[in-house]
Every structure is written in structure tokens, then in C-alpha cells.
Scaffold this motif. Structure first.
Motif, PDB file in Angstrom:
ATOM      1  N   ARG C  94       0.857  -1.185   0.000  1.00 43.67           N
ATOM      2  CA  ARG C  94       0.000   0.000   0.000  1.00 43.67           C
ATOM      3  C   ARG C  94       0.891   1.232   0.000  1.00 43.67           C
ATOM      4  NH1 ARG C  94      -5.004  -1.900   3.750  1.00 43.67           N
ATOM      5  NH2 ARG C  94      -5.987  -0.066   2.886  1.00 43.67           N
ATOM      6  N   VAL C  95       0.803   2.015  -1.056  1.00 45.01           N
ATOM      7  CA  VAL C  95       1.563   3.258  -1.116  1.00 45.01           C
ATOM      8  C   VAL C  95       0.580   4.419  -1.155  1.00 45.01           C
ATOM      9  CG1 VAL C  95       3.534   2.238  -2.307  1.00 45.01           C
ATOM     10  CG2 VAL C  95       1.679   3.249  -3.635  1.00 45.01           C
ATOM     11  N   PHE C  96       1.086   5.611  -0.870  1.00 44.25           N
ATOM     12  CA  PHE C  96       0.275   6.821  -0.994  1.00 44.25           C
ATOM     13  C   PHE C  96       0.405   7.279  -2.444  1.00 44.25           C
ATOM     14  CE2 PHE C  96       1.994   6.808   3.430  1.00 44.25           C
ATOM     15  CZ  PHE C  96       0.830   6.378   4.026  1.00 44.25           C
ATOM     16  N   GLY C  97      -0.573   6.912  -3.257  1.00 37.99           N
ATOM     17  CA  GLY C  97      -0.447   6.975  -4.704  1.00 37.99           C
ATOM     18  C   GLY C  97      -0.185   8.354  -5.282  1.00 37.99           C
ATOM     19  N   ASN C  98      -0.748   9.400  -4.673  1.00 41.41           N
ATOM     20  CA  ASN C  98      -0.588  10.728  -5.248  1.00 41.41           C
ATOM     21  C   ASN C  98       0.640  11.456  -4.726  1.00 41.41           C
ATOM     22  OD1 ASN C  98      -2.956  10.765  -6.926  1.00 41.41           O
ATOM     23  ND2 ASN C  98      -4.117  10.794  -5.019  1.00 41.41           N
ATOM     24  N   LEU C  99       1.315  10.859  -3.729  1.00 44.46           N
ATOM     25  CA  LEU C  99       2.579  11.436  -3.272  1.00 44.46           C
ATOM     26  C   LEU C  99       3.700  10.852  -4.126  1.00 44.46           C
ATOM     27  CD1 LEU C  99       2.262  11.303   0.637  1.00 44.46           C
ATOM     28  CD2 LEU C  99       1.494  13.068  -0.941  1.00 44.46           C
ATOM     29  N   GLU C 103       8.409  11.313  -1.150  1.00 44.98           N
ATOM     30  CA  GLU C 103       7.445  11.788  -0.152  1.00 44.98           C
ATOM     31  C   GLU C 103       6.858  10.633   0.647  1.00 44.98           C
ATOM     32  OE1 GLU C 103       4.995  15.685  -0.939  1.00 44.98           O
ATOM     33  OE2 GLU C 103       4.795  14.311  -2.616  1.00 44.98           O
ATOM     34  N   LEU C 106       9.336  10.172   3.293  1.00 45.02           N
ATOM     35  CA  LEU C 106       9.403  11.289   4.244  1.00 45.02           C
ATOM     36  C   LEU C 106       8.206  11.290   5.191  1.00 45.02           C
ATOM     37  CD1 LEU C 106      10.536  14.092   1.772  1.00 45.02           C
ATOM     38  CD2 LEU C 106      11.923  13.001   3.534  1.00 45.02           C
ATOM     39  N   VAL C 107       7.037  10.976   4.621  1.00 48.11           N
ATOM     40  CA  VAL C 107       5.809  11.100   5.400  1.00 48.11           C
ATOM     41  C   VAL C 107       5.779  10.109   6.552  1.00 48.11           C
ATOM     42  CG1 VAL C 107       4.318   9.491   4.168  1.00 48.11           C
ATOM     43  CG2 VAL C 107       3.363  11.592   5.079  1.00 48.11           C
ATOM     44  N   ALA C 108       6.549   9.010   6.407  1.00 50.22           N
ATOM     45  CA  ALA C 108       6.437   7.915   7.376  1.00 50.22           C
ATOM     46  C   ALA C 108       7.059   8.243   8.728  1.00 50.22           C
ATOM     47  CB  ALA C 108       7.090   6.661   6.802  1.00 50.22           C
ATOM     48  N   ASP C 152      11.039  11.362  -7.704  1.00 49.17           N
ATOM     49  CA  ASP C 152       9.997  12.376  -7.876  1.00 49.17           C
ATOM     50  C   ASP C 152       8.802  11.886  -8.692  1.00 49.17           C
ATOM     51  OD1 ASP C 152      11.150  14.350  -6.302  1.00 49.17           O
ATOM     52  OD2 ASP C 152      12.471  14.994  -7.921  1.00 49.17           O
TER      53      ASP C 152
END
Lengths: 296, 322, 257
Positions: C94-99, C103, C106-108, C152
């Protein structure tokens, strides 16, 4: 005491209409996994189709049947032309709700711009008053209770006794598996939308028959008790929705009788909020409906 | 002059719409909470502003009844409106705390919106029922009317400026990134140590404050507020701006607000003049709104100006996400 | 409480999870040693994934206690477990698709200055320094996993294997003490999964503890010191893979299912 008994009788009549709507809503959700908020406006459409027919001298009960057929067909086309393609394009569930809300608003305002914002009435359709085991009901109310009961029985027989019903239940619980078993899920879902749309139409005309007057907001106001009933019964489960409709109908009429009638809908609302916070899978929540509603 | 008055009305509406759309975008576009009851926080702000400026219920011959009744200075009344929006927004957020499907939560909020309107309309002692509140005093009543109008525009512009600066604090940088992660996958976000419930409530409060401020400014300008001003479908108007402009993009949704405003004004002009139904242009406006929402979800779900993510090139990172 | 907080990092004690009448996990106890790789295996429906979900905090247990790093974490929600160093990955990455990919890393990191109330109020100068360090750590990880060129790109555009890698990098950004992996090799090409195996062995060498659910017994054999075998919601046996392969009981469980 007499007041409460009469309220219960009224509640059963109200509950019958709610159940009609809630069952259709549940069938749609079960078969296609879409929370179709346009449902409310489609009920309004049925009420206005009924009005048009009655104004042209058609009998109210025939208008109910025709209204049901029209909305049934409209529902199939609506699902085929808009909802199903969007789902295939991978539109997220949240966006699907926004689409159905938007479509409902479009339909509602198309109706307003044609029929005008003023209130309408079917005129006196209730017939004579009947007294049954302490209940005082109009002939119209009794007819709607009988109609609902027979439609529910018919749906029950369809779901349990026919191949089509089995295919519908299979598609409802696992679409991919059903398709791999050779079930034509597209055809099954067309039929499910026809049936549920017809229930929606019947509920819309029945609601218009039982209320004194109605306007374009008929369906959107009805969404509250209807969704409450569907959630109470465990959304997506037709049998739960039938019972949910009765519970919501009776409890709101009784509450209205013993307190302020303005708060009739508040009861439905309280039921809904409590269910959502405490037991979102419904009173009789089967495991599969839990899986559908909870994430992950 | 008429055109000048028209311009003032347009500017005030645009400003209050922007505030509301920014708040809803923070909740829905950035954080993934489809608050279909958003108009309720706008109403909370408007009613609170009215109560805080109208004085006691017995005033004006007691022709309208409501709870409370104070005469606060204009800035404090605006603040009270924003605060009321935050409180009501948080309460609405509580309905979404169970780990339910997002579409299910959205429907629950839609029902909340319908229900609050029913309750407020039914109970005349609470907020004067369906008649609503009128004679909300204009804060610049002492000034020359023309000056007063432009003074109000200046207040709205100032609120928008402050609002935008506050908004950027939440939509950019690490917190903006965290909220977007929660939107994309809230389970994975909690696995990454994010307190999803806490974040959602904060977002609902901040977004609610934006809506509340918007409602307060609107009530102060119009001078009245009633249930017909906050029917549940009004939320869809803000939602259209978010979806058309570009979910999650501050610039996008601001542009979306402009586009929708122009679309409605222009679209209505195409309508043939039918004197018999004066409400028709408004009806047509709703049809345009609904249709443009569906068209964008179908053809361009990312909106006109899609959300952009920052690049982290080497050590000198620049932060300017959409 | 059993076990010694010094050497045992995770102590699962008589864990139960019932769904209606179904006992998916039915009194499971085992421990994970610090710096070890422990395997959790068993036939389909044995309750491994449910057990892992309960330990990770995604599902709350019907009964039993979980101790982690000396503290009772049974009542902790998932995000609180992650913050004390108990981090899980998912079966389907599961990834954060729009990041972007970087990112996602970093978000983690939990408790960032830029996420705090102070950071929001004070603005960029308050968190810029920490952010710079995080970006450097993230770039170093991306280099190690050979994914710098993807830094990116939006995470939704990555391949399945790359998403899995992002998930593991994301977990590592959190500096976990124990990593729960649910079938980490599923869907990876043989060469990729060998790379991942080497990576996990290296991480364990650096002191990270790992608990993994895995189907591929050869992988388990290569990676895991201790293996816990589950069947029908219970622990059937535990030991080294080589010994377990000879056990009659374990063989029966796999054959019968």
C-alpha cells in the motif's frame, strides 16, 4: 393507550412505504456496491409521473404500476449509461456518491423546471376508513400494506426459488466468482436495477398517495427514514431492510404521537446515528455485509 | 450606482465562497473526508454571527425568537462565527470516526445535513424556525452607504488574505504531506504512526472554522439568514468548485470557484426569458452545477489545475505544493 | 509476564481472535528474540495473517496480551504501536499513490516537527532543519534500493515490486525495532526476492528484529532462525525449519490443510 395503538397502525402503513423504498435501495447496493442517492429523486419522478397519469384520469393504483415500470426502466438506463461506465473507469466510491448526489439534484431541478415548485396532490385517494383490531386505517393505507407485503413475498420467492434469484444473490456476494461460474453478471445486474427501480417507483407513488400533498423535495426528505431502515437491517440485505422499514415507521409514528409531530424524522435520524456509531453492520449483521462496509 | 452595487455583491460572494471552498478542499481534497454536511458549518457561523449582533430576542418588538442574543463588536462576532463553525465541524466529524467505507461516511453526513435543516426549521424557539433571522445589523451602518459597502468588501478581502495564509500552513510542508497520505490510504497512514482520528478531527475543526467565517461574513452582508439559504445541495456547489478546479490544489480550487461563478452567470443568460417562472434561472443553475461535477468526474477527475507535488532535488528542497 | 525484556522483544501471550463463532486465532503464544528473524508459517486459513493483524493493531484481540519491548501494548491503536517501534507492512503493498516516491518515505517518520501544532503555528523555519535531514536519509535509502531515479515520480506509477520496496523503505524510515512483514516475497520476481532476502538478513545483522508470515518454505529456511507453525488458529510446533520439515505433525497439517 388508544393513541399509541392507532400510532402503531399508522406506523405500519408508513413503515410499509419505507420498507418498499429501503428494500429497493438495499438490492441496488447489494448488486452493484453503489450507494445510489439518486434514488430519492427517482421516487420524486415516480410521484410526478403518477400525478400526470392521475390528472389524465388514470386510476391511482394503475398509476402506481405504471410509475413503477417507468422508474424501473429509467433506473436500468441510468445505471447502464452513467454509473456502470464510471465504475469501469475506476472511479472511487466516494466520487460515485458525489455523482449520484449530483444526478439526483439534476433530476430534481429538471422536475421543478417542468412541473413548478408548488405543492401537488393526488386528491382524495384514501377511500373509506377501516377499523381492524384497534387500528384505524384508510383503505388506501391498507392497500399499500397489502401491496408491500405481497411485493416482499414475491421478492422473497424470486430470490430463493428461482435460478435468477440465485444468480442475483451470487452476484451480490461475490461478483467475480459469480462471473467465473458462468453467470452473466451484466444481465443479472440489469434485472436487479429493473426490480429495485420498480420498487423505488412504487414507493414514490405510494408515498404520494398517502401524503396530503407533496412537492419536488418528496424524495430527498424520504432519504432519511429510508437509509435509516436500510442501515438498521444491515445495508445490502433485503430482509433486514423490510424489518428496518417497519421499525423506523412504527417508532417514528409512536414518537410523533406522544411528543411533537415535527420531530417525526428525528427518530429515524437518531436510529441512523446510533446504528452508525455503535453497530454499522446492522442489527442482524451477517459477516459479508460487515466486510463490505468496513474498510480493508 | 447599480453596477457598483452589483460589483460589491459579486466581490463579497466571491470572497465568502472562496473561504468556504478552501475549507471544504482542506477536508475533502487534501484530507479525503467527503463532508457532505459542509453547509451546516456555514450555517452555524451565520446563525452565531446573527445571535452575537442581534441583541436579546425580545428586541425589535420580539417578532423573532432565538436562543442567546448579544451585541458583540463586529470582529468578535466574526470570530464567534468561525469558532461555532469549528465546533460544529468537529461534531460532524465524530460521525466519521468509525472505520467505515468513505462513501458510507459521506452518505451519513448527507443525512446529517438534511436532519439539522429539518430540526432547525421545525423548532421556532431555537433559531426562529423556517422564517430564519432577519434585521442582522450592518457593522458599518453609521457610514455613508457607498463607503459602507466598500468597507465590507475590504473586510472580506482581509479575511480571505488571513484565511489563505492559515490555509497554506495546513496544505503545504510536512503536515500537508501527512494529510494527503491519510487521504490516499488511511490504513497505511496509521501503520506509519499517524493518528488518523486526531488528524481528521483537527481538519474538521479548521475546515469548519473557514466555513463558519464564510457564513458569518455572508450573514452580516445580507442582513438575514434562514434555512432556505443552507439547503443540503448548497454543499454541492462548493464541492463542484473543488472538483472542477482540482482536488487538493489550493490554486486549483480558487480557480474552480471563479469558473463555477462565471459558468452560472453565463449559463443563466442563455436561458430564454420566461416570465411565468421567475425561479427558473436558479433551477437551471443547479442543473449546470450537477452536470459540470459529473462531467469533470468522468473526463478530468484531477480538475483544471491538478494537485502538484514538490520536488526534493538534493539538499536544497523547495516547498511549494499546489 | 513471561520472558525477559532484555532478549525478548515481542511476547505474544494466549492470543485469541473470534469472528462470530469462528476462532481465527485460538490461544496463540510465542516470542520473538531481539535481532532475530522469526517465521510464522502454516497452511491456508491457519490464522497467521489474522495473528499478524492483531499484533500490528489493525484488529483488536478477543483475549490475550501482547508485550513489546517490555511494555504491554495490547490496547495500543495501530499508530501508537508504530510510534513505539512496532511497524508492519501489508500483504498487498500500500503506497500513498498521489505522493511522490520520496514523499512516501518522508511522510512515514512519526512526530515530525512540521506536523506538530508548534510547527504549523511557527512555520517553515521551525521544521526546515529536520526536514533537510529527513530528505538526506530518504535519498540514502533510495540509493540503497536502487530507486533514486524514481524519487519524484508519483508512487501510483510504480511497478508492484517497486511499491513493495517503497513500503519497506517507508518502514525503515521509522527506525523500527520490530518489523512485521506479511508475505513480503509475494508477487516479486525470483531475483528481486533474493535481493530482498539479502536486505532483510543485513537489517537483522544491524539489530532489527523481524517477524514474517511467508508461504515459500525455502525462503523461510534461508531467513529464519526460529519458525512458528500455526494450524487452525493454534501453534502446532516451533523450532528450526530443518527440524520442522521432519515433523510428522507439521507435514500432516500441510497435507490436510
Amino acid at each position: 393507550m388508544q393513541l399509541i395503538i392507532e400510532a402503531i397502525g399508522f406506523g405500519i402503513a408508513t413503515g410499509a412505504v419505507i420498507a418498499l423504498g429501503a428494500v429497493g435501495f438495499s438490492v441496488q447496493f447489494g448488486i452493484s456496491n453503489i450507494l445510489n442517492i439518486t434514488y430519492g429523486s427517482l421516487m420524486t419522478l415516480a410521484a410526478y409521473v403518477g400525478l400526470l397519469l392521475i390528472n389524465h384520469g388514470v386510476n391511482a393504483w394503475l398509476a402506481l404500476v405504471l410509475g413503477a415500470v417507468v422508474v424501473g426502466v429509467v433506473s436500468v438506463v441510468y445505471h447502464r449509461a452513467l454509473l456502470a461506465p464510471l465504475v469501469r473507469r475506476g472511479t472511487r466510491a466516494i466520487a460515485m456518491v458525489i455523482v449520484t448526489v449530483s444526478a439526483g439534484i439534476i433530476l430534481q431541478y429538471v422536475i421543478v423546471s417542468i412541473a413548478g415548485p408548488e405543492s401537488h396532490s393526488y386528491g382524495e385517494q384514501s377511500g373509506s376508513t377501516l377499523h381492524l383490531i384497534g387500528f384505524t386505517l384508510s383503505a388506501g393505507q391498507v392497500a399499500i400494506i397489502v401491496l408491500t407485503a405481497s411485493l416482499m413475498l414475491g421478492l422473497h420467492l424470486l430470490l430463493t426459488r428461482t435460478t435468477l434469484g440465485k444468480a442475483m444473490r451470487a452476484t451480490s456476494s461475490n461478483r467475480t466468482l459469480a462471473r467465473s461460474c458462468g453467470i452473466s453478471t451484466d444481465r443479472v445486474s440489469d434485472i436487479a436495477w429493473l426490480i429495485s427501480g420498480s420498487l423505488c417507483g412504487a414507493a414514490g407513488v405510494a408515498l404520494a398517495i398517502t401524503t396530503v400533498s407533496f412537492d419536488f423535495s418528496l424524495g430527498s426528505l424520504f432519504l432519511i427514514p429510508m437509509i435509516a431502515a436500510a442501515v438498521l437491517g444491515g445495508i445490502g440485505q433485503p430482509y433486514g431492510a423490510m424489518l428496518g422499514g417497519l421499525i423506523v415507521g412504527v417508532s417514528s409514528e409512536v414518537a410523533a404521537a406522544v411528543s411533537n409531530p415535527n420531530y417525526k424524522d428525528v427518530v429515524a435520524f437518531m436510529i441512523l446515528i446510533i446504528m452508525l456509531l455503535v453497530r454499522p453492520r446492522g442489527l442482524f449483521g451477517a459477516a459479508w455485509s460487515t466486510r463490505r462496509l468496513m474498510e480493508g | 450606482m447599480a453596477w457598483e452595487y452589483y460589483l460589491v455583491v459579486m466581490l463579497v460572494y466571491l470572497g465568502t465562497d472562496l473561504l468556504a471552498v478552501w475549507g471544504l478542499n482542506l477536508e475533502f481534497g487534501v484530507s479525503g473526508v467527503a463532508n457532505l454536511a459542509y453547509i451546516v458549518v456555514v450555517a452555524a457561523g451565520a446563525y452565531t454571527f446573527a445571535i452575537c449582533t442581534l441583541g436579546p430576542s425580545s428586541g425589535n418588538g420580539g417578532f423573532q425568537t432565538y436562543i442567546g442574543g448579544f451585541t458583540l463588536p463586529f470582529p468578535l462576532a466574526l470570530l464567534a462565527g468561525a469558532l461555532a463553525g469549528a465546533v460544529v465541524g468537529t461534531l460532524i466529524g465524530v460521525t466519521g470516526l468509525k472505520r467505515l467505507r468513505q462513501d458510507y461516511q459521506a452518505v451519513a453526513m448527507l443525512v446529517v445535513s438534511l436532519m439539522v435543516a429539518t430540526v432547525v426549521s421545525a423548532d421556532t424557539g431555537f433559531l426562529n424556525g423556517s422564517a430564519g433571522l432577519a434585521l442582522i445589523p450592518n457593522p458599518f451602518a453609521d457610514l455613508d452607504p457607498e463607503v459602507a459597502r466598500w468597507a465590507y468588501v475590504a473586510v472580506v478581502a482581509f479575511c480571505c488574505l488571513i484565511g489563505f495564509l492559515v490555509l497554506r500552513r495546513f496544505t503545504t510542508g510536512p503536515i500537508g504531506r501527512t494529510l494527503r497520505a491519510m487521504r490516499d490510504d488511511d490504513t497505511a497512514a496509521s501503520a506509519a504512526g499517524k493518528n488518523v482520528i486526531g488528524l481528521r478531527l483537527v481538519v474538521q475543526a479548521v475546515g469548519g472554522a473557514f466555513g463558519g467565517l464564510s457564513g458569518a461574513l455572508l450573514a452580516g452582508f445580507i442582513g438575514g439568514w434562514s434555512p432556505s439559504a443552507w439547503v443540503y445541495i448548497e454543499t454541492l456547489a462548493f464541492l463542484s468548485c473543488v472538483i472542477v478546479g482540482g482536488m487538493g490544489s489550493d490554486r486549483g480550487v480558487s480557480l474552480g470557484t471563479l469558473i463555477i461563478a462565471v459558468l452560472l452567470l453565463q449559463g443563466v443568460q442563455f436561458l430564454p426569458q420566461i416570465s411565468s417562472s421567475p425561479g427558473l434561472s436558479e433551477d437551471f443553475g443547479w442543473i449546470i452545477l450537477g452536470a459540470s461535477t459529473i462531467i469533470f468526474i468522468w473526463f478530468r477527475p484531477q480538475g483544471v489545475l491538478p494537485e502538484r507535488r514538490p520536488r526534493y532535488l538534493g539538499k536544497s528542497s523547495s516547498h511549494s505544493p499546489g | 509476564m513471561s520472558g525477559d525484556a532484555g532478549t525478548v522483544i515481542l511476547d505474544v501471550d494466549r492470543l485469541e481472535k473470534h469472528y462470530g463463532g469462528v476462532h481465527a486465532v485460538d490461544g496463540v503464544s510465542f516470542t520473538v528474540e531481539r535481532g532475530s528473524i522469526t517465521g510464522l508459517i502454516g497452511p491456508n486459513g491457519a490464522g497467521k495473517s489474522t495473528a499478524l493483524a492483531v499484533i500490528g493493531g489493525y484488529v483488536s484481540p478477543t483475549a490475550g496480551r501482547i508485550h513489546f519491548d517490555g511494555a504491554d501494548i495490547t490496547g495500543y491503536p495501530m499508530h501508537a504501536r508504530a510510534r513505539v517501534g512496532l511497524v508492519r507492512t501489508f500483504q498487498m503493498a500500500r503506497v500513498f499513490g498521489n505522493l511522490t516516491t520520496i514523499e512516501n518515505l518522508l511522510v512515514a517518520v512519526p512526530r515530525q516537527r512540521g506536523e506538530s501544532a508548534a510547527g504549523i503555528l511557527a512555520g517553515k523555519w521551525f521544521w526546515r532543519g529536520e526536514e533537510r535531514q529527513l530528505v538526506e536519509r530518504a535519498r540514502a535509502l533510495l540509493d540503497t534500493f536502487g530507486m533514486s531515479t524514481k524519487a519524484d515520480d508519483p508512487a501510483r506509477t510504480l511497478s508492484g515490486g517497486q511499491k513493495r520496496a517503497v513500503e519497506i523503505m517507508r518502514a525503515l524510515m521509522m527506525k523500527p525495532k520490530l518489523l512485521l512483514l506479511d508475505e513480503p516475497m509475494a508477487g516479486l520476481s525470483p531475483s528481486l526476492s533474493r535481493q530482498l532476502e539479502d536486505m532483510l538478513i543485513r537489517l537483522a545483522g544491524d539489530g532489527l528484529s523481524l517477524l514474517l508470515v511467508e508461504h515459500e518454505l525455502d525462503t523461510v529456511d534461508r531467513l529464519c532462525g526460529k519458525v512458528v507453525v500455526m494450524a487452525q488458529g493454534r501453534v502446532l510446533s516451533e523450532g528450526r525449519m530443518a527440524e520442522l520439515r521432519l515433523s510428522r505433525e507439521v507435514q500432516d497439517a500441510y497435507v490436510i490443510g
